[in-house]
Design an enzyme around this catalytic site. Structure first.
Site, mmCIF file in Angstrom:
data_model
loop_
_atom_site.group_PDB
_atom_site.id
_atom_site.type_symbol
_atom_site.label_atom_id
_atom_site.label_comp_id
_atom_site.label_asym_id
_atom_site.label_seq_id
_atom_site.Cartn_x
_atom_site.Cartn_y
_atom_site.Cartn_z
ATOM 1 N N ASP B 438 23.590 -27.824 78.098
ATOM 2 C CA ASP B 438 23.754 -28.721 77.193
ATOM 3 C C ASP B 438 25.128 -29.093 77.054
ATOM 4 O O ASP B 438 25.896 -28.239 77.284
ATOM 5 C CB ASP B 438 22.870 -28.578 75.963
ATOM 6 N N ASP B 622 22.178 -25.976 72.265
ATOM 7 C CA ASP B 622 22.145 -25.546 70.829
ATOM 8 C C ASP B 622 21.515 -26.725 70.049
ATOM 9 O O ASP B 622 21.295 -26.414 68.927
ATOM 10 C CB ASP B 622 23.685 -25.701 70.609
ATOM 11 N N ASP B 626 17.124 -29.457 72.211
ATOM 12 C CA ASP B 626 17.013 -28.367 73.518
ATOM 13 C C ASP B 626 16.008 -27.399 73.270
ATOM 14 O O ASP B 626 15.672 -26.894 74.062
ATOM 15 C CB ASP B 626 18.412 -27.915 73.276
#
Lengths: 61, 730
Positions: B438, B622, B626
């Site tokens: 991410d 995080d 996600d």
């Protein structure tokens, strides 16, 4: 071989005492902080008064 | 408005007139700290107990009821130089502690029984070749039974329970052959003792339990320790909210003490700790921890706010809502549940090994019995030999092969700043061959930094930093931090939503929106260069400057990406952020594959696609968005700054600013898997040597005991190799 009459119960008793001591130490939390306990053994019980922050804190108040 | 700190949620009664609180303390690492804290706290009058736990980095405090405010302890610890915060035992940690104690108790019982049974066995072994009378031998066997049977019944519980659970779910695990082996060995020994036979295997059975319990306990202890650290980190985040306790009175209370329906105040620069919706006020909020989107969102009456959002400009009143009332959260929860169900189908290496192992061993024992009967032995002798096969193949080494490596490997990972959330994460991490990152908060740091500090004269930059101290705006806070400013400009005044200004030596200083400082002309240039950055302007008289503030990449991100590439691991970025921002990060890091503006469902779809192609995906993320993909991936990792939901879902959590723990964890996991396999082969190799001896019917208890401890020690020593320093990461 009559000695076994004393020795066998004695051995079992000692073993049992060891186990009881272990279980007691476990219950009284002696394995909760192994790192700290290692250091506590060598720490000074009574610090010299001029170094004791406890004393100074009291004096300030 | 009056603000008080209220820690009554954490205080509990401990006996008559005594109150108790547990504090997590940061930075306690030696005997000196321990003595300093204990003396410093004991000096407060009415404190009856102040005891530091150096292993868990906590302080237990007790004091006479009603005499002291817990906030005072935290202030006192701060004076002493330690950050502390009340700590509440999570139920997960409490179970680990109870489990750990139970295993230690079992281990104690098994170890004492082993010692005493051995004391009785050695005279029998040596007596068999000298002059021991059969009656004496029987007596010693009966004594062994007296010790071993109750001890095994107690200390074997962890294995018997796990085996029963597995069998009632119609699967097998390593505990099934262990339990069968132990029960048969004990049962046969009793029968043999009744028949005045020469051999009994009480010693082997109880020794097997002892060795296996050592492995179990070490494994459990490591897990308990990881939980304790994770619990402390959670406590030290000190998540509080300003709750309205009266129309105009607020109290700073821990999040755990806030209930749906409460109203909290969210000031500029504060991170929201609860889910809710705005009932009063207007502001911009940064939802990057929720959605990955770095552009601020405007919040007004009725806007839902999620825990983890940062309030930027105005003050908001938020009504706390019950869980999953918010639509985004409900969607994420639904996706997460689906993904978690799919994940539970993974089968551990140990279980796969035992699934192959158990039938082979049990079949060998059966064939041995039948073989001896056909060869003309009596049924009794044949059964005794068959059981000897089971005892000697009893997977002592096999049972230790995996937990010991796991313990040592999680210890090395712990040192590298990686905490394990799940036991089989090491195996799954070792298989990972594709990493999805991410962007926001994972490749970048969650806090803001000034990117063009070098372009600005240092005296101007310093002045801007000092002026920034007078503003609550997070961007201003980032400027102040970048400068390292400590002395605010006293005459500074803040204009809400615009910026701050002050007069110094007859020159007007302004810091804030470009329009506030008359610096619009410079903005176009800066945004073209770096579209993701927030622009803050600074003017000194007629001089205008532009500061570009953004979330910076993690310091070692580039090196980590290169290291992953060197290990032949595929890399891509899946981000919920806008395209220009993602492109910028991908270019800076040299990542060819990226996708921007991705929803949680899209992330899962991408992971499924990779799975179908046979890739084992490691997801590193995080944001709350996600969380479902963290669960869907083969294995997952989160930084410690992640949203709660993501952190709880991830298999591993890494600490600190660098990204290097990701590579370190992959390296030690691969090494650990290699050692686990090696251990399994060692155990099997030992069996290949020992089984013919057992089949031939010459296994005496002495041989069984020696072989069992020999192989277990070999496996344990091999596991310790997981400890040796791994090669440099980058």
């Amino acid at each position: 071989m009559e000695i076994l009459v004393y020795l066998v119960p004695l051995a079992l008793l000692l073993g049992g005492a060891g186990l009881a001591a272990f279980l007691w130490s476990l219950r009284s939390g002696q394995y909760d902080d192994l790192d700290g306990a290692a250091w506590r053994a060598i720490a000074d019980d009574d610090p010299p008064p001029q170094e004791a922050p406890a004393e100074m804190a009291k004096a300030r108040r | 408005m009056q603000v008080t700190r209220d820690f009554s949620h954490y205080v509990r009664a401990a006996g008559a007139g005594v109150q108790h609180i547990d504090l997590a303390v940061e930075g306690v690492h030696c005997a000196g700290c321990m003595a300093k804290i204990e003396r410093g706290l004991s000096a407060i009058p009415d404190v009856t107990l102040a005891r530091v736990n150096l292993t868990d980095k906590r302080v237990a405090l007790e004091w006479k009821e009603g005499t002291l405010d817990p906030a005072r302890f935290i202030d006192r610890l701060e004076e002493l130089g330690y950050k502390a915060y009340p700590y509440e035992t999570q139920s997960a940690e409490a179970t680990e502690v109870a489990e750990s104690r139970f295993l230690l108790r079992c281990l104690g019982v098994a170890a004492f029984a082993t010692m005493n049974v051995m004391m009785l066995s050695i005279p029998v072994w040596s007596g068999n070749v000298s002059d021991m009378l059969p009656e004496q031998r029987d007596f010693f066997h009966w004594l062994s039974a007296l010790i071993a049977l109750p001890a095994a019944a107690y200390a074997g519980q962890p294995f018997f329970r796990a085996a029963w659970r597995a069998l009632s779910n119609k699967t097998t695990n390593m505990d099934v052959p262990i339990s069968i082996g132990v029960c048969l060995a004990l049962g046969m020994s009793v029968v043999e003792t009744i028949n005045h036979a020469e051999h009994a295997y009480f010693d082997a059975a109880i020794m097997l339990l002892t060795f296996l319990l050592v492995g179990r306990f070490l494994d459990q202890n490591m897990r308990r320790r990881t939980r304790a650290v994770a619990g402390n980190l959670a406590a030290l985040k000190a998540e509080t909210a300003a709750k309205f306790v009266g129309p105009d009175e607020i109290s700073q209370v821990p999040v755990a003490a806030i209930h749906p329906g409460d109203i909290v105040l969210l000031r500029p620069g504060e991170r929201c700790a609860v889910d809710g919706s705005v009932i009063e006020g207007r502001s911009e909020i940064d939802q990057s921890l929720i959605t990955g989107e770095t552009l601020y969102v405007t919040a007004g009456q009725g806007t839902p706010i999620y825990a983890g959002s940062m309030n930027i400009s105005g003050t908001l009143r938020v009504r706390v809502s019950a869980d999953s009332e918010a639509t985004l959260l409900a969607e994420i929860t639904r996706l997460l549940d689906n993904a978690l169900q799919a994940r539970s189908r993974y089968m551990r290496l140990a279980d796969r090994a035992s699934r192959l192992y158990a039938p082979v061993v049990h079949a060998t024992a059966l064939i041995t019995i039948l073989g001896w009967v056909i060869a003309g032995a009596t049924w009794r002798d044949a059964v005794v030999t068959g059981i000897a096969v089971l005892i000697i193949t009893c997977p002592c080494a096999l049972g230790l092969a995996i937990p010991t490596v796991q313990t040592v490997a999680s210890g090395t990972m712990f040192k590298a700043g990686v905490l394990l959330n799940s036991g089989d994460a090491i195996e799954r991490l070792a298989e990972a061959d594709h990493v999805i990152f991410d962007k926001t908060g994972t490749l970048t740091l969650p806090d803001l930094e000034v990117t063009n500090a070098d372009d600005i004269p240092s005296d101007v930059f310093e002045l801007a930093g000092r002026l920034a101290l007078s503003s609550h705006h997070p961007v201003a806070a980032a400027v102040a931090q970048a400068v390292g400013a400590t002395s605010p400009i006293l005459s500074a005044a803040e204009e809400a939503g615009q910026g701050v200004r002050a007069m110094v030596d007859g020159v007007e200083l302004r810091l804030g929106r470009p329009s506030f400082c008359g610096a619009e002309a410079l903005v176009a240039d800066a945004t073209r260069f770096d579209p993701e950055a927030s622009i803050v302007a600074f003017s000194r008289g007629e001089e205008k400057f532009i500061l570009s503030v953004r979330q910076g990449l993690r310091p070692d991100a580039q090196a980590v990406i290169a290291a992953l590439k060197a290990r032949n691991i595929g890399i891509e970025i899946l981000s919920g952020d806008r395209e220009p921002a993602v492109i910028a990060a991908a270019h800076a890091l040299g990542i060819a594959e990226w996708r921007a503006g991705v929803t949680p469902a899209d992330k899962i779809a991408r992971i499924e696609e990779l799975k179908r192609r046979g890739a084992k995906v490691l997801m590193v993320g995080d944001g709350m968005n996600d969380a479902p993909s963290l669960a869907a991936a083969h294995v997952s990792m989160s930084p410690i700054s992640a949203a709660h939901l993501s952190q709880a879902t991830a298999d591993l959590v890494f600490l600190g600013r660098p990204l290097a723990p990701v590579v370190a964890a992959i390296d030690s996991a691969r090494k650990a898997l290699h050692l686990m396999r090696q251990n399994l082969w060692l155990a099997i190799g030992y069996n290949v040597l020992a089984v013919p001896v057992a089949i031939s019917g010459v296994v005496t208890p002495l041989i069984a005991a020696a072989a069992m401890s020999g192989s277990s020690i070999l496996v344990m020593l091999n596991s310790l190799r997981a400890r040796s320093a791994s090669r440099e990461i980058v």
